[in-house]
Design a protein around this motif. Structure first.
Motif, mmCIF file in Angstrom:
data_model
loop_
_atom_site.group_PDB
_atom_site.id
_atom_site.type_symbol
_atom_site.label_atom_id
_atom_site.label_comp_id
_atom_site.label_asym_id
_atom_site.label_seq_id
_atom_site.Cartn_x
_atom_site.Cartn_y
_atom_site.Cartn_z
ATOM 1 N N ASP A 1 0.741 -1.158 -0.054
ATOM 2 C CA ASP A 1 -0.033 0.036 0.111
ATOM 3 C C ASP A 1 0.755 1.319 0.182
ATOM 4 O O ASP A 1 0.533 2.238 -0.498
ATOM 5 N N ALA A 2 1.985 1.075 0.680
ATOM 6 C CA ALA A 2 2.741 2.328 0.686
ATOM 7 C C ALA A 2 4.117 1.951 0.614
ATOM 8 O O ALA A 2 5.374 1.887 1.299
ATOM 9 N N CYS A 3 4.605 1.801 -0.781
ATOM 10 C CA CYS A 3 5.673 1.356 -1.363
ATOM 11 C C CYS A 3 6.533 2.508 -1.380
ATOM 12 O O CYS A 3 6.147 3.507 -1.935
ATOM 13 N N PRO A 4 7.728 2.430 -0.737
ATOM 14 C CA PRO A 4 8.690 3.647 -0.897
ATOM 15 C C PRO A 4 9.375 3.600 -2.452
ATOM 16 O O PRO A 4 9.233 2.524 -2.971
ATOM 17 N N PRO A 5 10.184 4.854 -2.499
ATOM 18 C CA PRO A 5 10.308 4.740 -3.876
ATOM 19 C C PRO A 5 11.442 4.020 -4.235
ATOM 20 O O PRO A 5 12.315 3.265 -3.488
ATOM 21 N N ILE A 6 11.678 3.540 -5.625
ATOM 22 C CA ILE A 6 12.584 2.323 -6.038
ATOM 23 C C ILE A 6 13.445 3.031 -7.231
ATOM 24 O O ILE A 6 12.685 3.401 -7.979
ATOM 25 N N VAL A 7 14.487 2.471 -7.090
ATOM 26 C CA VAL A 7 15.779 3.061 -8.132
ATOM 27 C C VAL A 7 16.049 1.500 -8.685
ATOM 28 O O VAL A 7 16.392 0.428 -8.083
ATOM 29 N N VAL A 8 15.980 1.151 -9.883
ATOM 30 C CA VAL A 8 16.232 -0.191 -10.564
ATOM 31 C C VAL A 8 17.648 0.132 -11.522
ATOM 32 O O VAL A 8 17.551 1.133 -12.237
ATOM 33 N N LEU A 9 18.361 -0.708 -11.196
ATOM 34 C CA LEU A 9 19.771 -0.658 -11.969
ATOM 35 C C LEU A 9 19.670 -1.655 -13.121
ATOM 36 O O LEU A 9 19.043 -2.799 -13.282
ATOM 37 N N VAL A 10 19.848 -1.083 -14.541
ATOM 38 C CA VAL A 10 19.681 -1.831 -15.783
ATOM 39 C C VAL A 10 21.038 -2.086 -16.401
ATOM 40 O O VAL A 10 21.834 -1.231 -16.263
ATOM 41 N N GLY A 11 20.918 -3.241 -17.246
ATOM 42 C CA GLY A 11 22.341 -3.443 -17.645
ATOM 43 C C GLY A 11 22.339 -2.753 -19.245
ATOM 44 O O GLY A 11 23.500 -2.777 -19.816
ATOM 45 N N ARG A 12 21.358 -2.164 -19.748
ATOM 46 C CA ARG A 12 21.314 -1.697 -21.036
ATOM 47 C C ARG A 12 20.243 -0.472 -21.170
ATOM 48 O O ARG A 12 19.181 -0.613 -20.413
#
Length: 137
Positions: free
Chosen positions: A90-101
């Protein structure tokens, strides 16, 4: 109203979850950010996680201010985990995703991550994304 990310002598550290199946990637993220990536942001306390079940359990328990998830992790990639967290919390904190390309950005958008940073990790780019999200949180 006081900004909770602004550092003061008695401020509580911000808890940042760092997920990757690769210990070197987790270390690279934490070293790139350090304990205080910007003077306006409170000190960071890291929660290192190497497996998907622990990510889910830790995020369910709460108390995480931001999550950095490795999209290249195996067997569970950070983009799929991000999507699950956004769908289920319900209250998901911000997310940073690391991508390969760079071409994987569309998948990161699908995961509803607030920021995307490419491998290899550039400390200034990662800090910029993290500080921006912590200020908004």
């Amino acid at each position: 109203m006081a900004n909770p990310t602004v550092r003061s002598e008695d401020s509580v550290p911000l808890r940042v979850l760092v997920y990757s199946s690769d210990a070197a990637t987790r270390d690279q993220v934490m070293r790139a950010l350090g304990t205080r990536p910007h003077p306006d942001v409170a000190e960071i306390e890291y929660v290192e996680v190497a497996t998907e079940p622990v990510v889910i359990r830790t995020m369910d328990a709460g108390g995480i201010d931001l999550a950095i998830l490795d999209g290249e992790a195996t067997p569970a990639g950070g983009m799929g985990i991000a999507k699950q967290l956004k769908d289920e919390l319900d209250a998901c904190p911000p997310i940073v995703v690391l991508v390969g390309r760079a071409d994987d950005r569309w998948l990161a958008d699908w995961s509803r991550a607030e920021a995307v940073v490419e491998h290899p990790i550039e400390p200034f780019r990662l800090a910029e994304a993290v500080v921006s999200l912590l200020r908004r949180a």
